[in-house]
Design a protein around this motif. Sequence first.
Motif, PDB file in Angstrom:
ATOM      1  N   ALA A 159       0.802  -1.274   0.005  1.00 58.51           N
ATOM      2  CA  ALA A 159      -0.063  -0.017   0.001  1.00 58.51           C
ATOM      3  C   ALA A 159       1.113   1.122   0.248  1.00 58.51           C
ATOM      4  CB  ALA A 159      -0.865  -0.125   1.233  1.00 58.51           C
ATOM      5  N   GLY A 160       2.221   1.015   0.113  1.00 58.71           N
ATOM      6  CA  GLY A 160       2.975   2.503   0.057  1.00 58.71           C
ATOM      7  C   GLY A 160       3.690   2.900   1.179  1.00 58.71           C
ATOM      8  N   PHE A 161       3.617   1.932   2.388  1.00 58.12           N
ATOM      9  CA  PHE A 161       4.078   2.431   3.543  1.00 58.12           C
ATOM     10  C   PHE A 161       5.640   2.140   3.745  1.00 58.12           C
ATOM     11  CE2 PHE A 161      -0.243   2.266   4.711  1.00 58.12           C
ATOM     12  CZ  PHE A 161      -0.569   3.435   5.500  1.00 58.12           C
ATOM     13  N   ALA A 162       6.501   3.110   4.274  1.00 62.13           N
ATOM     14  CA  ALA A 162       7.796   3.004   4.479  1.00 62.13           C
ATOM     15  C   ALA A 162       8.193   3.304   5.966  1.00 62.13           C
ATOM     16  CB  ALA A 162       8.434   3.790   3.430  1.00 62.13           C
ATOM     17  N   LYS A 163       9.629   3.421   6.145  1.00 62.22           N
ATOM     18  CA  LYS A 163      10.115   3.478   7.381  1.00 62.22           C
ATOM     19  C   LYS A 163       9.640   4.968   7.897  1.00 62.22           C
ATOM     20  CE  LYS A 163      14.422   0.824   7.172  1.00 62.22           C
ATOM     21  NZ  LYS A 163      15.766   0.931   6.838  1.00 62.22           N
ATOM     22  N   ALA A 164       9.457   5.683   7.166  1.00 58.37           N
ATOM     23  CA  ALA A 164       8.794   7.323   7.572  1.00 58.37           C
ATOM     24  C   ALA A 164       7.722   7.262   8.149  1.00 58.37           C
ATOM     25  CB  ALA A 164       9.142   8.303   6.439  1.00 58.37           C
ATOM     26  N   ASP A 165       6.812   6.223   8.006  1.00 57.67           N
ATOM     27  CA  ASP A 165       5.575   6.120   8.508  1.00 57.67           C
ATOM     28  C   ASP A 165       5.607   5.562   9.739  1.00 57.67           C
ATOM     29  OD1 ASP A 165       3.997   6.980   6.233  1.00 57.67           O
ATOM     30  OD2 ASP A 165       4.956   5.238   5.317  1.00 57.67           O
ATOM     31  N   ASP A 166       6.649   4.944  10.033  1.00 61.94           N
ATOM     32  CA  ASP A 166       6.842   4.266  11.677  1.00 61.94           C
ATOM     33  C   ASP A 166       7.377   5.057  12.531  1.00 61.94           C
ATOM     34  OD1 ASP A 166       5.635   1.836  10.611  1.00 61.94           O
ATOM     35  OD2 ASP A 166       7.616   0.920  10.316  1.00 61.94           O
ATOM     36  N   ARG A 167       6.985   6.368  12.464  1.00 65.65           N
ATOM     37  CA  ARG A 167       7.543   7.459  13.517  1.00 65.65           C
ATOM     38  C   ARG A 167       6.428   8.179  14.142  1.00 65.65           C
ATOM     39  NH1 ARG A 167      11.154   4.806  12.025  1.00 65.65           N
ATOM     40  NH2 ARG A 167      13.163   5.505  11.080  1.00 65.65           N
ATOM     41  N   LEU A 168       6.513   8.901  15.394  1.00 65.15           N
ATOM     42  CA  LEU A 168       5.577   9.804  16.063  1.00 65.15           C
ATOM     43  C   LEU A 168       5.507  11.263  15.315  1.00 65.15           C
ATOM     44  CD1 LEU A 168       5.987   8.902  19.724  1.00 65.15           C
ATOM     45  CD2 LEU A 168       4.697   7.657  17.917  1.00 65.15           C
ATOM     46  N   PRO A 169       4.429  11.816  15.536  1.00 66.63           N
ATOM     47  CA  PRO A 169       4.359  13.152  15.077  1.00 66.63           C
ATOM     48  C   PRO A 169       5.314  14.167  15.677  1.00 66.63           C
ATOM     49  CG  PRO A 169       2.198  12.486  15.799  1.00 66.63           C
ATOM     50  CD  PRO A 169       3.291  11.496  16.137  1.00 66.63           C
ATOM     51  N   GLU A 170       6.115  14.899  14.893  1.00 61.26           N
ATOM     52  CA  GLU A 170       7.179  15.812  15.356  1.00 61.26           C
ATOM     53  C   GLU A 170       7.354  16.331  16.895  1.00 61.26           C
ATOM     54  OE1 GLU A 170       9.360  18.437  12.233  1.00 61.26           O
ATOM     55  OE2 GLU A 170       8.265  19.778  13.647  1.00 61.26           O
ATOM     56  N   PHE A 171       6.013  16.899  17.302  1.00 59.85           N
ATOM     57  CA  PHE A 171       5.856  17.352  18.380  1.00 59.85           C
ATOM     58  C   PHE A 171       6.080  16.688  19.743  1.00 59.85           C
ATOM     59  CE2 PHE A 171       1.918  16.639  20.711  1.00 59.85           C
ATOM     60  CZ  PHE A 171       1.139  16.041  19.837  1.00 59.85           C
ATOM     61  N   PHE A 172       6.029  15.384  19.508  1.00 57.92           N
ATOM     62  CA  PHE A 172       6.417  14.497  20.647  1.00 57.92           C
ATOM     63  C   PHE A 172       7.865  14.130  20.776  1.00 57.92           C
ATOM     64  CE2 PHE A 172       2.213  12.662  19.459  1.00 57.92           C
ATOM     65  CZ  PHE A 172       1.792  12.687  20.779  1.00 57.92           C
ATOM     66  N   TYR A 173       8.610  14.424  19.745  1.00 59.42           N
ATOM     67  CA  TYR A 173      10.166  14.648  19.848  1.00 59.42           C
ATOM     68  C   TYR A 173      10.639  16.030  20.153  1.00 59.42           C
ATOM     69  CZ  TYR A 173      10.055  10.386  17.037  1.00 59.42           C
ATOM     70  OH  TYR A 173       9.963   9.028  16.768  1.00 59.42           O
ATOM     71  N   ASN A 174       9.972  17.035  20.055  1.00 61.44           N
ATOM     72  CA  ASN A 174      10.264  18.410  20.325  1.00 61.44           C
ATOM     73  C   ASN A 174       9.846  19.097  21.669  1.00 61.44           C
ATOM     74  OD1 ASN A 174      11.740  18.468  17.918  1.00 61.44           O
ATOM     75  ND2 ASN A 174      10.241  19.494  16.719  1.00 61.44           N
ATOM     76  N   GLU A 175       8.522  18.853  21.887  1.00 62.16           N
ATOM     77  CA  GLU A 175       8.109  19.551  23.170  1.00 62.16           C
ATOM     78  C   GLU A 175       8.244  18.794  24.457  1.00 62.16           C
ATOM     79  OE1 GLU A 175       3.742  20.422  22.539  1.00 62.16           O
ATOM     80  OE2 GLU A 175       4.382  21.330  20.707  1.00 62.16           O
ATOM     81  N   GLU A 176       8.418  19.009  25.522  1.00 63.81           N
ATOM     82  CA  GLU A 176       8.620  18.512  26.719  1.00 63.81           C
ATOM     83  C   GLU A 176       7.243  18.264  27.496  1.00 63.81           C
ATOM     84  OE1 GLU A 176      11.392  20.099  29.607  1.00 63.81           O
ATOM     85  OE2 GLU A 176      12.995  18.915  28.762  1.00 63.81           O
ATOM     86  N   LEU A 177       7.240  17.004  28.032  1.00 65.69           N
ATOM     87  CA  LEU A 177       5.590  16.785  28.781  1.00 65.69           C
ATOM     88  C   LEU A 177       6.083  17.023  30.060  1.00 65.69           C
ATOM     89  CD1 LEU A 177       2.899  15.647  28.049  1.00 65.69           C
ATOM     90  CD2 LEU A 177       3.617  13.276  28.952  1.00 65.69           C
ATOM     91  N   GLU A 178       5.041  17.622  30.744  1.00 70.14           N
ATOM     92  CA  GLU A 178       5.109  17.738  32.201  1.00 70.14           C
ATOM     93  C   GLU A 178       4.086  16.343  32.792  1.00 70.14           C
ATOM     94  OE1 GLU A 178       2.899  21.217  33.535  1.00 70.14           O
ATOM     95  OE2 GLU A 178       4.455  22.307  32.443  1.00 70.14           O
ATOM     96  N   PRO A 179       4.413  15.929  33.976  1.00 67.25           N
ATOM     97  CA  PRO A 179       5.507  16.506  34.883  1.00 67.25           C
ATOM     98  C   PRO A 179       6.664  15.766  34.933  1.00 67.25           C
ATOM     99  CG  PRO A 179       4.129  14.793  35.720  1.00 67.25           C
ATOM    100  CD  PRO A 179       3.517  14.682  34.572  1.00 67.25           C
ATOM    101  N   HIS A 180       7.102  14.851  33.922  1.00 74.27           N
ATOM    102  CA  HIS A 180       8.420  14.137  34.094  1.00 74.27           C
ATOM    103  C   HIS A 180       9.332  15.148  33.070  1.00 74.27           C
ATOM    104  CE1 HIS A 180       6.885  11.307  36.587  1.00 74.27           C
ATOM    105  NE2 HIS A 180       6.096  10.746  35.747  1.00 74.27           N
ATOM    106  N   GLN A 181       8.927  16.021  32.401  1.00 74.16           N
ATOM    107  CA  GLN A 181       9.889  16.428  31.466  1.00 74.16           C
ATOM    108  C   GLN A 181      10.397  15.742  30.317  1.00 74.16           C
ATOM    109  OE1 GLN A 181       9.163  19.753  31.898  1.00 74.16           O
ATOM    110  NE2 GLN A 181       8.374  19.649  34.087  1.00 74.16           N
ATOM    111  N   THR A 182       9.820  14.965  29.670  1.00 75.60           N
ATOM    112  CA  THR A 182      10.065  14.131  28.670  1.00 75.60           C
ATOM    113  C   THR A 182       9.685  14.357  27.543  1.00 75.60           C
ATOM    114  OG1 THR A 182       8.055  13.118  29.237  1.00 75.60           O
ATOM    115  CG2 THR A 182       9.813  12.100  30.326  1.00 75.60           C
ATOM    116  N   ARG A 183      10.685  13.866  26.598  1.00 72.68           N
ATOM    117  CA  ARG A 183      10.415  13.966  25.069  1.00 72.68           C
ATOM    118  C   ARG A 183      10.633  12.718  24.535  1.00 72.68           C
ATOM    119  NH1 ARG A 183      13.376  19.115  22.780  1.00 72.68           N
ATOM    120  NH2 ARG A 183      13.599  20.509  24.637  1.00 72.68           N
ATOM    121  N   PHE A 184       9.734  12.180  23.423  1.00 75.02           N
ATOM    122  CA  PHE A 184      10.169  10.819  22.632  1.00 75.02           C
ATOM    123  C   PHE A 184      11.534  11.002  21.889  1.00 75.02           C
ATOM    124  CE2 PHE A 184       9.295   7.308  19.920  1.00 75.02           C
ATOM    125  CZ  PHE A 184       8.786   6.390  20.995  1.00 75.02           C
ATOM    126  N   ALA A 185      12.291   9.759  21.912  1.00 77.43           N
ATOM    127  CA  ALA A 185      13.538  10.221  21.092  1.00 77.43           C
ATOM    128  C   ALA A 185      13.884   8.893  20.351  1.00 77.43           C
ATOM    129  CB  ALA A 185      14.673  10.193  22.098  1.00 77.43           C
TER     130      ALA A 185
END
Lengths: 79, 574
Positions: B537-563
Amino acid sequence: MPVEVRVFCGLESCIPGARSGEPMWVDIKAGESGRALLARLNIPEEKAFSFLVNGVRRDLTVGLADGDRVAVFPAVGGG
Amino acid sequence: MDKILRVNMSTGKTTTEPVPAPYAALGGRGLTSQVLLDEVPPDCEPLGPFNKLILAPGLLSGTSAPSSGRMSAGAKSPLTGGIKESNAGGIASQKIANLGYKAIIIEGKPAAGEQYLLKLTPGGVELLPAGDLAGKGGYETVALLKQRYGEKVGVVFVGPAGEMLMAGAGIGNNDPEGHAGRYAGRGGLGAVMGSKGLKAIVIDAPRTFDVPVKDKERFKTAAKKFADILHAHPVTGQALPAYGTNVLMNIINEAGTLPTRNFRRGRFDQANDVGGEKLAEACTARGGKATHACHPGCVMRCSNIFILPDGRSLGSLEYETAWGFGPNLEIADLDVIGELNYVCNDAGLDTIEAGCTLGVLMEAGVIPFGDGKAAVEALKEVGKGTPLGRIIGAGATFAGKVYGVTRIPSVKGQGIPAYDPRSCRGNGVTYATTPMGADHTAGYAVTANILKVGGDVCPITDEGQIELSRNLQIATAAVDATGLCLFVAFAVLDNPEGLPMIIEMLNAMYGLSLTADDVMALGRHILHTEKEFNTGAGFAKADDRLPEFFYNEELEPHQTRFALRDELDQVINF
């Protein structure tokens, strides 16, 4: 020294006047362990399946600090 | 379950076929995904004549195996563009199995505007015109068809959202009391059913537990032992029956990974007001039920019956829904959440996708955060098919594009459920890599990350998450083939007797000699099948990632980002 404690899912029945999920300020000795806190609250250790301090699961030997947020749960799951 | 029913909606012809040998050991998701790979071109239009909708009870459905009444629905998804399996409780699966059908394959496409009803009885199959049901909501559709065909029939249906081909539409079926609330909600399968012109399937089956098993005594013994295992575990035997799935609200909040205000924060101050304990109280206080089985023979009984303030009976209110319409929108009122759930059940819309979509609309400022009244009014537009309703019905990704939102919580076009991936990273790995798009059930790492079931893996570091998600995805694919509710996993992960007892039931039923290795091999096979379809159906590695903001924005209360990025390519590496 005060810590902010929440108990859930029936554990409130161990503490007179407590309500599930509502915060209680409990005065403890500086550095008191999780185990000592449970004893203070009359919560049997075997019922305290998950013991979280500031959102992180800890074992009952953990020493508590001023203002810590403590949450105690029996075993739960869902989805 | 020795036959397959094929319904050609182009010709109106129904045929009953014997089960081909390669399909004999497949059921549920294992069968729907295999039929899709074998019969559907992966590059087809999801709402066109070449896509197929497959309904399949699990391998154990329709027997006395406890909690085995899940029905899988599969098709190419109009939401993700990839393969989809979504499964539901409710009473349809056991009835389909007891009429002897291992699967129902709906194919082709009728002339525009035609609507049909498929009726299954012990006497045979009829495809009937159903223009009179067009546009009717889920609750009314079920009530009318019960009135017409009998109080005990199972009804599989789509609401107006499915009829209007909205990519967030689900396929519903009824619980034992007739609530139109047990949904194979995810991935827009309701739109596929709608595209086939199929409004509903009525299943009139006099039996529930009588699918033939080869060795009755051996099966009975194993089923009894399995029920004992479920009763004995504190999650499946105590917490789930007492508080339902929404027991999770408070522990996910305390762990700091409850997505709040469209995934801005990990805690909601009023989570307790919409949690399982408060819900159980409200169910009981209004004459509903805090403990309820969504299908006969479930021993966990995690469903409930929630009565709305005006007396309408919603059916069950579940954790994912309570989160999606609650903390995600900063709404702290169970009655508002219940109303939003009712609107979804009636329109035939997936509540997780709808929750994510409303979150995106609030992010865009179309509706204020926390405004329950505005949320209800907006969601009611879906059933009317207005432009705003169609935007909401199309899902979070589409709505985000329409309104210029860049913080869209979705993977492969499907909205992310009720665990923030930054502080429950095992689930983040699952969202990114499952062939299904963001799906919490596909590899439910909340178990070891948060609940200390089936291991203990720290949720806010990366260590162990790839392996955890991989192993759970394999095991889940296998469980989804059996018809067992995934929640049996809470007990099975902790009790070494659990998996052997499932295998014992399968062996006694089918006269097989499966081992644990065979079951894991089945899980791997299912994932390979699904990956192969998605590659086509055309899926590739780039489709197996989370949206950018989970990598860039810290989440309270643990101040975590996805890496995790390239490591994600190692999840399905077998």
